[in-house]
Design a protein around this motif. Structure first.
Motif, PDB file in Angstrom:
ATOM      1  N   GLN A   1      -2.030   0.526   6.513  1.00 40.44           N
ATOM      2  CA  GLN A   1      -3.457   0.318   6.741  1.00 40.44           C
ATOM      3  C   GLN A   1      -4.234   0.405   5.420  1.00 40.44           C
ATOM      4  O   GLN A   1      -5.081  -0.437   5.134  1.00 40.44           O
ATOM      5  N   LEU A   2      -3.904   1.428   4.624  1.00 41.13           N
ATOM      6  CA  LEU A   2      -4.598   1.586   3.344  1.00 41.13           C
ATOM      7  C   LEU A   2      -4.304   0.404   2.431  1.00 41.13           C
ATOM      8  O   LEU A   2      -5.169  -0.073   1.713  1.00 41.13           O
ATOM      9  N   ARG A   3      -3.067  -0.062   2.467  1.00 41.02           N
ATOM     10  CA  ARG A   3      -2.695  -1.173   1.603  1.00 41.02           C
ATOM     11  C   ARG A   3      -3.560  -2.395   1.909  1.00 41.02           C
ATOM     12  O   ARG A   3      -4.035  -3.078   1.008  1.00 41.02           O
ATOM     13  N   GLN A   4      -3.775  -2.624   3.216  1.00 40.09           N
ATOM     14  CA  GLN A   4      -4.585  -3.783   3.578  1.00 40.09           C
ATOM     15  C   GLN A   4      -6.060  -3.538   3.299  1.00 40.09           C
ATOM     16  O   GLN A   4      -6.746  -4.379   2.742  1.00 40.09           O
ATOM     17  N   GLN A   5      -6.506  -2.352   3.667  1.00 41.48           N
ATOM     18  CA  GLN A   5      -7.923  -2.041   3.518  1.00 41.48           C
ATOM     19  C   GLN A   5      -8.354  -2.118   2.051  1.00 41.48           C
ATOM     20  O   GLN A   5      -9.436  -2.578   1.732  1.00 41.48           O
ATOM     21  N   PHE A   6      -7.488  -1.670   1.169  1.00 40.09           N
ATOM     22  CA  PHE A   6      -7.838  -1.638  -0.249  1.00 40.09           C
ATOM     23  C   PHE A   6      -7.258  -2.822  -1.014  1.00 40.09           C
ATOM     24  O   PHE A   6      -7.272  -2.848  -2.226  1.00 40.09           O
ATOM     25  N   ASP A   7      -6.711  -3.759  -0.279  1.00 41.63           N
ATOM     26  CA  ASP A   7      -6.247  -5.004  -0.884  1.00 41.63           C
ATOM     27  C   ASP A   7      -5.293  -4.723  -2.045  1.00 41.63           C
ATOM     28  O   ASP A   7      -5.439  -5.259  -3.131  1.00 41.63           O
ATOM     29  N   ILE A   8      -4.331  -3.846  -1.806  1.00 39.64           N
ATOM     30  CA  ILE A   8      -3.348  -3.530  -2.851  1.00 39.64           C
ATOM     31  C   ILE A   8      -2.256  -4.591  -2.786  1.00 39.64           C
ATOM     32  O   ILE A   8      -1.634  -4.784  -1.742  1.00 39.64           O
ATOM     33  N   ARG A   9      -2.076  -5.271  -3.889  1.00 34.63           N
ATOM     34  CA  ARG A   9      -1.131  -6.393  -3.854  1.00 34.63           C
ATOM     35  C   ARG A   9       0.265  -5.929  -4.229  1.00 34.63           C
ATOM     36  O   ARG A   9       0.574  -5.668  -5.388  1.00 34.63           O
ATOM     37  N   SER A  10       1.103  -5.802  -3.225  1.00 34.27           N
ATOM     38  CA  SER A  10       2.488  -5.427  -3.448  1.00 34.27           C
ATOM     39  C   SER A  10       3.272  -5.975  -2.263  1.00 34.27           C
ATOM     40  O   SER A  10       2.704  -6.192  -1.199  1.00 34.27           O
ATOM     41  N   PRO A  11       4.574  -6.205  -2.468  1.00 35.53           N
ATOM     42  CA  PRO A  11       5.356  -6.788  -1.381  1.00 35.53           C
ATOM     43  C   PRO A  11       5.354  -5.901  -0.127  1.00 35.53           C
ATOM     44  O   PRO A  11       5.315  -6.384   0.985  1.00 35.53           O
ATOM     45  N   ASN A  12       5.407  -4.579  -0.308  1.00 39.96           N
ATOM     46  CA  ASN A  12       5.421  -3.682   0.840  1.00 39.96           C
ATOM     47  C   ASN A  12       4.998  -2.291   0.389  1.00 39.96           C
ATOM     48  O   ASN A  12       4.641  -2.094  -0.765  1.00 39.96           O
ATOM     49  N   ILE A  13       5.070  -1.318   1.305  1.00 44.35           N
ATOM     50  CA  ILE A  13       4.631   0.031   0.961  1.00 44.35           C
ATOM     51  C   ILE A  13       5.748   0.866   0.351  1.00 44.35           C
ATOM     52  O   ILE A  13       5.551   2.022   0.022  1.00 44.35           O
ATOM     53  N   GLU A  14       6.922   0.271   0.225  1.00 45.77           N
ATOM     54  CA  GLU A  14       8.071   1.035  -0.274  1.00 45.77           C
ATOM     55  C   GLU A  14       8.243   0.902  -1.788  1.00 45.77           C
ATOM     56  O   GLU A  14       9.049   1.606  -2.379  1.00 45.77           O
ATOM     57  N   VAL A  15       7.520  -0.018  -2.433  1.00 42.61           N
ATOM     58  CA  VAL A  15       7.740  -0.237  -3.865  1.00 42.61           C
ATOM     59  C   VAL A  15       7.309   1.000  -4.655  1.00 42.61           C
ATOM     60  O   VAL A  15       6.386   1.711  -4.264  1.00 42.61           O
ATOM     61  N   ALA A  16       7.994   1.223  -5.768  1.00 41.91           N
ATOM     62  CA  ALA A  16       7.639   2.348  -6.633  1.00 41.91           C
ATOM     63  C   ALA A  16       6.235   2.115  -7.170  1.00 41.91           C
ATOM     64  O   ALA A  16       5.920   1.031  -7.667  1.00 41.91           O
ATOM     65  N   ALA A  17       5.393   3.131  -7.048  1.00 36.92           N
ATOM     66  CA  ALA A  17       4.001   2.976  -7.464  1.00 36.92           C
ATOM     67  C   ALA A  17       3.916   2.619  -8.946  1.00 36.92           C
ATOM     68  O   ALA A  17       3.053   1.870  -9.362  1.00 36.92           O
ATOM     69  N   GLY A  18       4.832   3.157  -9.744  1.00 31.63           N
ATOM     70  CA  GLY A  18       4.806   2.902 -11.175  1.00 31.63           C
ATOM     71  C   GLY A  18       5.057   1.456 -11.544  1.00 31.63           C
ATOM     72  O   GLY A  18       4.771   1.035 -12.659  1.00 31.63           O
ATOM     73  N   SER A  19       5.624   0.681 -10.610  1.00 37.79           N
ATOM     74  CA  SER A  19       5.919  -0.713 -10.944  1.00 37.79           C
ATOM     75  C   SER A  19       4.735  -1.621 -10.654  1.00 37.79           C
ATOM     76  O   SER A  19       4.782  -2.809 -10.950  1.00 37.79           O
ATOM     77  N   LEU A  20       3.668  -1.070 -10.083  1.00 35.14           N
ATOM     78  CA  LEU A  20       2.495  -1.897  -9.788  1.00 35.14           C
ATOM     79  C   LEU A  20       1.686  -2.126 -11.068  1.00 35.14           C
ATOM     80  O   LEU A  20       1.837  -1.412 -12.054  1.00 35.14           O
ATOM     81  N   SER A  21       0.788  -3.121 -10.999  1.00 36.01           N
ATOM     82  CA  SER A  21      -0.077  -3.374 -12.152  1.00 36.01           C
ATOM     83  C   SER A  21      -1.169  -2.302 -12.198  1.00 36.01           C
ATOM     84  O   SER A  21      -1.407  -1.601 -11.213  1.00 36.01           O
TER      85      SER A  21
END
Lengths: 369, 512
Positions: B389-409
């Motif tokens: 829900q947070l991922r969608q609400q905050f428009d976080i662009r990642s393939p899923n919620i399991e990705v390592a946070a450090g690998s995001l932009s």
């Protein structure tokens, strides 16, 4: 980069690592004048040829697994425990003390009580470096190693003094060992004619327990967070020193349990040399098993095989059993190197472009042909 | 000291293409930079700017295309090859060893000083002095990197690159950490330097693109969508080209403090890592539903202030009254439970646990809450649902919620932090450099969220170096200098010039 290449690359690196380990070992075997091929064959296959061999490997797997689980908890929490050897000795002392003090307790009470005591003994020994690190930033690498020496001396002191077998005193041979502990402490040997005991199931149970602790509970979450990024953990309101100490106590406690079970299942009395390097091999098992219970169980089996196989080489091909320690050293070096190679994306990219170039050349030739 | 590198009269990038799994980072890019030219490379995060520069530095190998220097094709296999041609880069994330001094860090790459058996630190020191004098870039060679603020670290990076004999500078968002004055100085400095060297700089800030560059290239989705002389185009043209739509950063125009104080800082004294008083008798108060912007040159106590409020740094004396209750020297968890939200300066190492998955990072502060755990066992299903829900609400662009946070932009990491902090419904929020290095789209999103929280009655302390951000969002602007509050102004009176003077340490700005 394709997923297929990535998987292939990883497998390739690991296979290469295994070959390098074997080759390095071979160089040393060759240098001491042993028959390289035969030695490897003895180590890796001889123990698996009969029931006794397999159960002996499983027997060694028990302390290795339990110690490696403890080391995993510490390692994941950001503290490297090299003191399992000493913690195990303290566990044995505590277990022996309980067994000597309450020989008439029924098995169902005495065994859990004694193992618990072993855990407390090991945890106390683990608490010291954990506390020193958390409060005074003393390097655990130094403190745990030094505490190993102290534990070893304490162990000898108790076996020569307060816990010495009264029979030894009258007979006068002076072997430092306790008396044969009460049979109520004996763990069941469930395959007749072998030494394999119910401690194996305890080890497997503990592996499940550690998995649940680290990955399914908030305690495990906090410990892993503290280990993965101390700063972020602190920011997140996690009491990092507290979890360092807890992790170190669990780690020491597990080494203590390993000692208890070794006494109750195998030796049935405290003698010198029970720990026999399990504390150090446990580190290798933990790393080899990827710091995860699911990897530690097979890794412990493999190292049990190495240790037992190395005993056999002495008899069968005249290679000293210490050779297995050399192999362990090589394995550690190769694991560390392999991890660095796998973590280097540029290297992977270069390998890929080389492969792509070769593939392009091939297809060109095919077209021309 | 003579440079060992040859002059670069022209550098051409031809048809560079670089692919990553599932992403075409650079798509047939061609650029051309001549001697003394300054090229501004603009575009949103993920447009391929940094990848292109990494190709130019030999960190990545292009899949297609070539690089020509003085008309000759070159093939860089590593940054060393690029150095050898006099190309130097200052990365967005600084490549400095924290527990070594400035001098030692510069000596690391300064091969001329590597004598047999001995490192000639005197030679390095002389070189630093020379560069510092030539360009007016003062650094303390004996300070440890960990003691320096981000802005100071960047200066070290610049000096380092110059010491190593760079003749062609690549700057990845050079001003993102600097104050307005420092920015102006840097721009002036780079302008002077462009007489003898060429510069490519990546930027999100249109003002400096206008001020500094002679050419501008705009990247979107790995392609050059626009290229031309800066002089021929207005800032708004460039902004529109950059994002593909008109961007208007949100503005705070609601009435100020009406709901009473939320956070009162009284005579705070806090020491820095180096032991001096980083906060010296600092007092400030912030109301409910009010944004106070804290402007100041980085290194004037901002970091220490944020850490002290959040229980991460010892308070020597003074009070921190939070909703009437003194929280000075409470533990971080007590401050969190009192209802404090905190967006820290170091988003990559402090705001998230980089190796943990995104969903695990959402519960960093709440593993003991009834919502996410019962009897110490984590409720994985709840965590998953909440995270999605947070991922969608905050428009976080990642393939899923399991990705390592450090690998995001960077922008997505900041959204993860923001999502966590805001979803915990704090009473107060401390946001430190919340949009540093983010593209305008992400910055706009974060600004909107902050303003919305403000309107819901949350007090916000916004620590920033970007005056535009501060004046746009704040009800009041406080200026910090050497650990003291210089002055608190209503945002309407806080002009760029006035703030700049206050930030420089002049107290009675009205007399000037």
């Amino acid at each position: 980069m394709t997923k297929r290449f990535k998987t292939g690359y990883r497998i390739g690196v690991i296979v290469l690592a295994i070959i390098i380990t074997m080759l390095l070992g071979a160089v040393i075997l060759w240098a001491i004048g042993a028959d390289v091929f035969k030695t490897y064959m003895v180590i890796l296959t001889e123990p698996l040829k009969n029931k006794i061999g397999i159960t002996e490997v499983l027997l060694r797997m028990v302390p290795l697994t339990i110690i490696a689980l403890g080391i995993t908890v510490a390692y994941r929490s950001g503290i490297i425990n090299i003191g399992a050897e000493g913690q195990m000795a303290m566990g044995i002392l505590a277990t022996t003390a309980i067994a000597l003090a309450f020989p008439n307790l029924p098995s169902g009470v005495l065994i859990p009580f004694a193992i618990l005591a072993g855990m407390v003994g090991g945890a106390a020994w683990g608490f010291i470096p954990g506390f020193l690190k958390a409060k005074l930033e003393v390097s655990e690498l130094l403190s745990t190693v030094m505490l190993n020496y102290i534990a070893a001396q304490l162990y000898t002191f108790f076996l020569r003094g307060p816990m010495l077998d009264p029979a030894e005193l009258t007979m006068g041979s002076g072997t430092p060992q306790s008396m044969r502990l009460t049979r109520n402490l004996d763990l069941t040997r469930f395959i007749p004619g072998t030494r394999i005991h119910s401690g194996l199931f305890i080890a497997i149970g503990l592996a499940v327990l550690i998995f649940l602790l680290l990955w399914k509970t908030s305690y495990g979450y906090k410990m892993r967070a503290a280990g993965a990024s101390e700063r972020a953990a602190r920011y997140g309101g996690i009491n990092v020193p507290k979890y360092l100490i807890i992790a170190m106590m669990i780690s020491g406690g597990f080494a203590g349990i390993a000692g208890s079970i070794e006494i109750a299942g195998v030796h049935r009395r405290a003698i010198e040399g029970v720990t026999s390097g399990y504390g150090f091999s446990g580190i290798v098992v933990a790393l080899f098993g990827g710091l995860h219970p699911a990897g530690i169980l097979p890794a412990a089996f493999f190292f049990g095989l190495l240790i037992y196989g190395a005993d056999m080489t002495q008899r069968l091909v005249g290679v000293p059993a210490n050779m297995v320690q050399v192999l362990q050293g090589i394995i550690i070096l190769v694991i560390v190197a392999t991890k660095m190679v796998l973590a280097n994306p540029y290297l992977m990219q270069r390998v890929e472009s080389k492969f792509a170039a070769i593939a392009a050349k091939r297809s060109n030739q095919e077209v021309q042909a | 000291m003579e440079l060992t590198t040859k002059a670069i009269d022209s550098l051409r990038i031809e048809h560079i293409t670089k692919r990553f799994p599932g992403v075409l980072a650079c798509d047939d890019i061609s650029l051309d930079i001549g001697k003394g030219e300054v090229l501004a490379l603009v575009g949103e995060n993920g447009a391929g700017k940094t990848t292109l520069m990494n190709v130019l530095m030999g960190l990545y190998h292009p899949d297609e295309g070539k690089i020509l220097i003085n008309g000759e094709e070159v093939n860089f296999r590593s940054p060393n090859d690029a150095f050898a041609y006099g190309i130097g880069m200052v990365h967005q994330q600084y490549m400095l060893v924290p527990n070594m001094t400035v001098l030692e860090n510069i000596a690391l790459g300064f091969k001329q000083a590597w004598k047999p058996w001995k490192l000639d630190l005197h030679m390095v020191r002389d070189r630093i002095d020379a560069v510092a004098r030539q360009y007016g870039l003062a650094v303390d060679p004996d300070a440890f990197i960990w003691q320096l603020s981000v802005g100071e670290q960047q200066r070290v990076e610049l000096v380092k690159t110059l010491c190593l004999g760079a003749r062609f500078l690549i700057l990845d968002e050079p001003t993102s950490a600097l104050t307005p004055q420092e920015t102006d100085d840097l721009i002036a400095l780079l302008k002077r330097m462009s007489g003898e060297l060429s510069i490519i700089f990546i930027s999100h800030k249109l003002q400096e693109v206008k001020d500094l560059s002679s050419k501008v290239a705009i990247l979107r989705h790995g392609r050059v969508v626009f290229q031309g002389n800066t002089i021929d185009h207005s800032s708004s043209d460039i902004a529109a080209l950059m994002t593909g739509h008109e961007v208007v950063l949100p503005h705070n125009d609601a009435p100020a403090c009406t709901m009473g104080p939320m956070l009162q800082l009284r005579n705070l004294k806090v020491r820095s890592d180096r032991g001096f008083l980083a906060l010296d008798d600092l007092s400030l108060y912030i109301c409910k539903g009010e944004i106070v912007g804290l402007a100041g040159v980085s290194g004037n106590g901002q970091r220490e202030l944020a850490e002290a409020i959040n229980g991460l740094r010892k308070v020597e004396s003074g009070q921190i009254l939070f909703d009437g209750q003194d929280i000075a020297n409470r533990s971080p968890v007590q401050v969190i439970q009192a209802g404090m939200g905190y967006i820290p300066e170091e988003r990559n190492t402090e705001g998230i646990v980089p190796s943990f998955s995104m969903k695990e990072n959402f519960i960093l502060k709440d593993t003991d809450s009834e919502k996410y755990s019962s009897h110490s066992f984590l409720k994985n299903k709840v965590v998953d649902v909440e995270a999605e829900q947070l991922r969608q609400q905050f428009d976080i662009r990642s393939p899923n919620i399991e990705v390592a946070a450090g690998s995001l932009s960077g922008g997505n990491i900041q959204k993860v932090i923001l999502a966590r902090e805001i979803s915990r419904s704090p009473k107060f929020l401390i946001a430190v450099y919340p949009t540093r290095g983010l593209d305008m789209g992400a910055a706009e999103f974060i600004h909107k969220q902050l303003l919305q929280k403000r309107n819901e009655g949350v007090g916000i302390l916004l620590i920033s170096e970007e005056l535009e951000e501060i004046t746009n969002l704040s009800d009041q602007v406080a200026v910090i200098f050497k650990g003291k509050i210089q002055k608190v102004l209503p945002s309407s009176e806080a002009s760029r010039r006035r703030l700049g003077i206050l930030m420089a340490g002049v107290k009675d700005d009205e007399e000037i």
